[in-house]
Design an enzyme around this catalytic site. Structure first.
Site, mmCIF file in Angstrom:
data_model
loop_
_atom_site.group_PDB
_atom_site.id
_atom_site.type_symbol
_atom_site.label_atom_id
_atom_site.label_comp_id
_atom_site.label_asym_id
_atom_site.label_seq_id
_atom_site.Cartn_x
_atom_site.Cartn_y
_atom_site.Cartn_z
ATOM 1 C CG LEU A 33 -2.072 -1.001 1.250
ATOM 2 C CD1 LEU A 33 -2.767 -0.903 2.640
ATOM 3 C CD2 LEU A 33 -3.000 -0.713 0.200
ATOM 4 C CG ASP A 34 1.334 5.650 -2.066
ATOM 5 O OD1 ASP A 34 1.309 6.659 -1.325
ATOM 6 O OD2 ASP A 34 2.100 5.749 -3.233
ATOM 7 N N PRO A 35 2.450 4.945 0.867
ATOM 8 C CG PRO A 35 4.576 5.549 1.257
ATOM 9 C CD PRO A 35 3.564 4.965 0.107
ATOM 10 C CB ALA A 37 -2.927 3.878 0.576
#
Length: 160
Positions: A33-35, A37
């Site tokens: 997961l993107d930081p 998100a």
């Protein structure tokens, strides 16, 4: 195990914090997961890590909040933001128009190019790390499947 990753940390930060609780055991997660998100992370320990690839194929649900009329160089909330049009245009954009454009054009199997500021890897490094260093990032389009699209709320200029 299922963990709710908060915004502001990487998926590997979560793993790094868990490692001391499982000494000498393999530990991993089922997808980055993107930081920026937040969301459910599936984490496995020991022999269960062999099954993590199975979870990558399962359906996922994403909730996106966006603001119309602004764009950032990073295509995310880290900005900086630039106005791309003024508010008077808002009166001509209805929820139905947005739903028609989004849900008709972005469902089914589509080709999607991840942005330079994404968690996708290029030669072992996260694209967003390279992009923030000012390095050129070129990512190939990927086939993705979007089964459904729903507008949960809309009040100009925000949509969920």
């Amino acid at each position: 195990m299922f963990l709710d990753k908060p915004k502001g940390i990487t998926s590997y930060d979560v793993i790094r914090k868990l490692k001391p609780q499982f000494p000498r055991m393999k530990i991993g997660h089922s997808g980055t997961l993107d930081p920026l998100a937040s969301g459910l992370m599936i984490v496995a320990v020991g022999s269960a890590t062999k099954r993590l690839s199975e979870f990558l194929k399962l359906p996922k649900r994403y909730i996106v909040e966006a603001t119309f009329g602004k764009i950032s160089a990073t295509y995310d909330a880290e900005g900086p933001f630039t106005d791309v049009f003024s508010d008077p245009i808002s009166s001509s954009i209805s929820r139905g128009m947005i739903e028609k454009i989004l849900c008709e054009n972005f469902t089914g199997e589509i080709s999607q190019t991840p942005p330079a500021y994404s968690a996708a890897k290029i030669k072992g490094q996260r694209a967003y790390h390279l992009a923030r260093q000012g390095k050129a990032v070129v990512l190939e389009p990927r086939k993705v499947r979007i089964d459904s699209c729903e507008i949960m709320s809309y009040e100009w200029p925000k949509i969920v």
